[in-house]
Design a protein around this motif. Structure first.
Motif, PDB file in Angstrom:
ATOM      1  N   UNK A 149     -12.724   4.413  13.842  1.00 40.57           N
ATOM      2  CA  UNK A 149     -11.622   4.104  14.746  1.00 40.57           C
ATOM      3  C   UNK A 149     -11.951   4.638  16.134  1.00 40.57           C
ATOM      4  N   UNK A 150     -11.586   3.871  17.141  1.00 41.10           N
ATOM      5  CA  UNK A 150     -11.873   4.239  18.523  1.00 41.10           C
ATOM      6  C   UNK A 150     -10.617   4.748  19.203  1.00 41.10           C
ATOM      7  N   UNK A 169     -17.134   6.151  17.745  1.00 43.10           N
ATOM      8  CA  UNK A 169     -15.859   6.076  17.016  1.00 43.10           C
ATOM      9  C   UNK A 169     -15.579   7.349  16.233  1.00 43.10           C
ATOM     10  N   UNK A 170     -14.301   7.589  15.983  1.00 44.99           N
ATOM     11  CA  UNK A 170     -13.933   8.632  15.024  1.00 44.99           C
ATOM     12  C   UNK A 170     -14.199   8.078  13.635  1.00 44.99           C
ATOM     13  N   UNK A 606      -2.984  15.406   7.892  1.00 46.02           N
ATOM     14  CA  UNK A 606      -3.992  14.583   8.541  1.00 46.02           C
ATOM     15  C   UNK A 606      -3.839  13.152   8.045  1.00 46.02           C
ATOM     16  N   UNK A 607      -3.533  12.241   8.955  1.00 45.79           N
ATOM     17  CA  UNK A 607      -3.327  10.843   8.608  1.00 45.79           C
ATOM     18  C   UNK A 607      -3.954   9.961   9.685  1.00 45.79           C
ATOM     19  N   UNK A 608      -4.053   8.665   9.384  1.00 46.47           N
ATOM     20  CA  UNK A 608      -4.619   7.716  10.338  1.00 46.47           C
ATOM     21  C   UNK A 608      -3.580   6.742  10.891  1.00 46.47           C
ATOM     22  N   UNK A 615      -3.932   0.767  17.519  1.00 50.26           N
ATOM     23  CA  UNK A 615      -5.013  -0.207  17.616  1.00 50.26           C
ATOM     24  C   UNK A 615      -4.491  -1.631  17.498  1.00 50.26           C
ATOM     25  N   UNK A 616      -3.342  -1.787  16.800  1.00 48.36           N
ATOM     26  CA  UNK A 616      -2.778  -3.124  16.616  1.00 48.36           C
ATOM     27  C   UNK A 616      -2.134  -3.660  17.860  1.00 48.36           C
TER      28      UNK A 616
END
Length: 616
Positions: A149-150, A169-170, A606-608, A615-616
């Motif tokens: 993910x950026x 990116x992460x 910790x979540x994304x 990003x959407x």
């Protein structure tokens, strides 16, 4: 999303043919005995790996780490017993198992993913020198996924139009089911936001709320009206509230039903558990709300059929243009993803949530992530004018100031205890005698909520004491008997993890294995009788942990904090807000309890989800 490449893991012997559960357990026991592991791990091992568990663990002893509670040191010991000199610390099978083990452990703590740097450091601490090979093997296995993910950097003030080089990116690793669920949740929420159109314009919505208030004979607060206008206009809304907002919540739900009826879109109302749904129904019926709107548990709304399977989804969406979920702090990533998938394009989704509560018992921090992302619309419901001692006590905790408040009607009682055994004695005394006698609240409406499962004042010990008092028996059904209060620990047909009811046994039915005999069912609040898909879903339910109580509310709650409690503000607040009429706090943790409330203000995870939404 991508995965690194690597060589194949050395193959083991062929997978065993499918066998009966008893044969599979026997094979697993034999394999465990050969490597010096306890035979009682056979059942959990088969549950984790399937009927071929014996063959799998023989070929790869580190597969033992799939069983909760097995440590890397124990798995290494068994590997040395089984493989001898071939049990190398750098074995890719070991690294693969450790990577998945660390992610499972993180999931039990509520995290949905781990950043690569953190996972790599943990693997090195476990003695894995070839970290890249370990992660590659874990990815090839399929139980672990990698997400790249950026982060979008802020545009500098002197930006000249040249974006320059893209940043690295992460990189996040997640258990496949959690990673896919969180990705689907974020994408589904973005879909609902993009597809939404107003249900009605703001002026019409406000007029509809006023008309509904007149029919109910209620004075609806202007802040509630403003929140309802937002609901009518926006595709996704989070309505925040506190412990003393029961009236505002009831008004919101009744007026939302009026908006749905007037606009002819229909409304579906859900709560985390059958207990919470029954409470909402009582509140709505007391206001004379639209009788066509009935609160149901989330499991009933999604038509849960078996663990992991649901009748509602993209191909069979919820038949309502307005979907409202109360008690939404209970939502974890997987339940939230299932809910969003079941919402058709154009559906308005409303989440009522008390942000001071603890996050979900299962992995994820859905509502908190939605608020952080700033991608959804947020409104705040007002506190009731006279919230009462229960709400004031909870508000003190939410502010980090756990002080007793005036309680002339004994709505809140603090009961000090100087030991775990004393705390257990007082808790049992309260549910069996003091509360029913003094407050005329029957024992079946009193719920013990304790900070721990083990120990003298933990859920297990308190359940044993309550069973001896209320329903002694031989434990004919896996340690339980008909009439026992039970907690459902997993989803099944018509029930959800966290539901509490009473065990019923129906002779001549079909048992959980599909054969004839005694069929187990649980009678839930509201009268629904739900067959139990798997007896392993049942636990004694007179006393439950704070995590298991999340999403439920009872007329009276006995909140127990043993001496070894490591209190946090969200945990204590969640326990206290489970009570509707009366709260007894059995406090044996001394000054550390108040210190924990003051100092441990959050339970970070910790979540994304925030990144997926942005990003959407």
């Amino acid at each position: 999303m991508s995965a690194t490449s690597g060589s194949e893991v050395p193959p083991g012997p062929p997978q065993e043919a499918a066998t009966s559960g008893e044969d599979a357990a026997d094979r697993a026991r034999a394999a465990l005995e050969r490597m010096g592991a306890p035979a009682e791990l056979a059942g959990p091992l088969v549950a984790a790996l399937g009927p071929g568990a014996g063959a799998e663990v023989s070929a790869d002893p580190w597969r033992l780490l799939a069983v909760s509670g097995v440590t890397p040191e124990q798995a290494d010991y068994c590997a040395r017993r089984a493989l001898g000199e071939d049990a190398s610390p750098d074995d890719r099978r070991r690294g693969r198992a450790l990577a998945a083990h660390l992610l499972r452990r993180a999931a039990r703590e509520g995290h949905t993913a781990l950043e690569e740097q953190r996972l790599t450091a943990a693997l090195r601490s476990a003695g894995v020198r070839s970290v890249d090979a370990a992660l590659t093997a874990a990815l090839e296995e399929g139980d672990v996924m990698l997400f790249e993910m950026f982060d979008e950097p802020d545009e500098p003030e002197d930006f000249d139009g040249d974006p320059g080089e893209m940043p690295d990116p992460d990189r996040w690793y997640a258990l496949a089911r959690l990673g896919q669920g969180e990705q689907a949740l974020g994408e589904g929420l973005n879909r609902l936001s993009a597809a939404s159109e107003p249900i009605m314009d703001s002026a019409t919505a406000a007029e509809t709320v006023d008309a509904a208030a007149q029919r109910m004979g209620a004075a609806v607060d202007p802040r509630t009206t403003a929140a309802l206008v937002t609901v009518a206009l926006r595709g996704i809304c989070v309505l925040e509230h506190g412990a003393g907002s029961d009236t505002a919540i009831a008004h919101t739900l009744a007026c939302a039903a009026a908006i749905a009826a007037e606009s002819e879109v229909g409304m579906a109302l859900a709560a985390p558990t059958a207990q919470a749904a029954a409470e909402l129904d009582d509140a709505l019926s007391g206001l004379g709300a639209d009788p066509g709107v009935r609160a149901v548990s989330l499991a009933a709304l999604l038509e849960t059929r078996a663990p992991g399977t649901r009748g509602r989804g993209a191909e069979n969406p919820i038949e309502a243009g307005l979907v409202v979920v109360a008690g939404a702090m209970w939502l974890d990533v997987e339940h939230a993803a299932a809910l969003v998938e079941a919402c058709a394009d154009g559906t308005h989704l409303v989440l009522l949530a008390d942000p001071a509560q603890a996050p979900s018992a299962a992995p994820g921090s859905v509502v908190a992530d939605l608020l952080t992302s700033r991608t959804v619309h947020v409104a705040t419901l007002p506190q009731d004018a006279d919230a009462g001692p229960l709400a004031r006590t909870a508000a003190q905790v939410a502010a980090g100031e756990p002080e007793e408040v005036g309680s002339p009607g004994r709505e809140v009682v603090f009961v000090p205890a100087d030991s775990a055994s004393a705390a257990a004695h007082r808790a049992v005394q309260l549910i069996t005698d003091s509360i029913p006698r003094a407050l005329e609240i029957p024992p079946e409406q009193v719920q013990i909520v304790t900070a721990m499962r083990g120990g003298e004042a933990g859920a297990d010990a308190l359940n044993t004491a309550c069973k001896e008092h209320f329903n002694p028996g031989p434990g004919a059904h896996g340690g339980l008997d008909a009439g026992d209060r039970v907690l459902l620990s997993a989803d099944g047909p018509g029930y959800a993890a966290g539901d509490v009811g009473f065990l019923r046994v129906q002779e001549g039915g079909t048992d959980a294995g599909g054969g004839s005999g005694s069929a187990l069912a649980v009678e839930l609040p509201g009268g629904a009788l739900c067959p139990v898909a798997d007896s392993a879903h049942l636990r004694p339910g007179w006393a439950v942990t704070v995590a298991a109580a999340h999403g439920g509310r009872w007329p009276a709650v006995v909140a127990v904090f043993p001496p070894e409690t490591r209190a946090s503000r969200p945990q204590v607040y969640t326990a206290l807000t489970a009570a509707r009429r009366h709260l007894s706090v059995v406090q044996a943790a001394g000054s550390t309890w108040a210190q924990g409330v003051r100092d441990n203000a959050a339970l970070p995870r910790t979540t994304r989800l925030v990144q997926v939404l942005r990003e959407g």
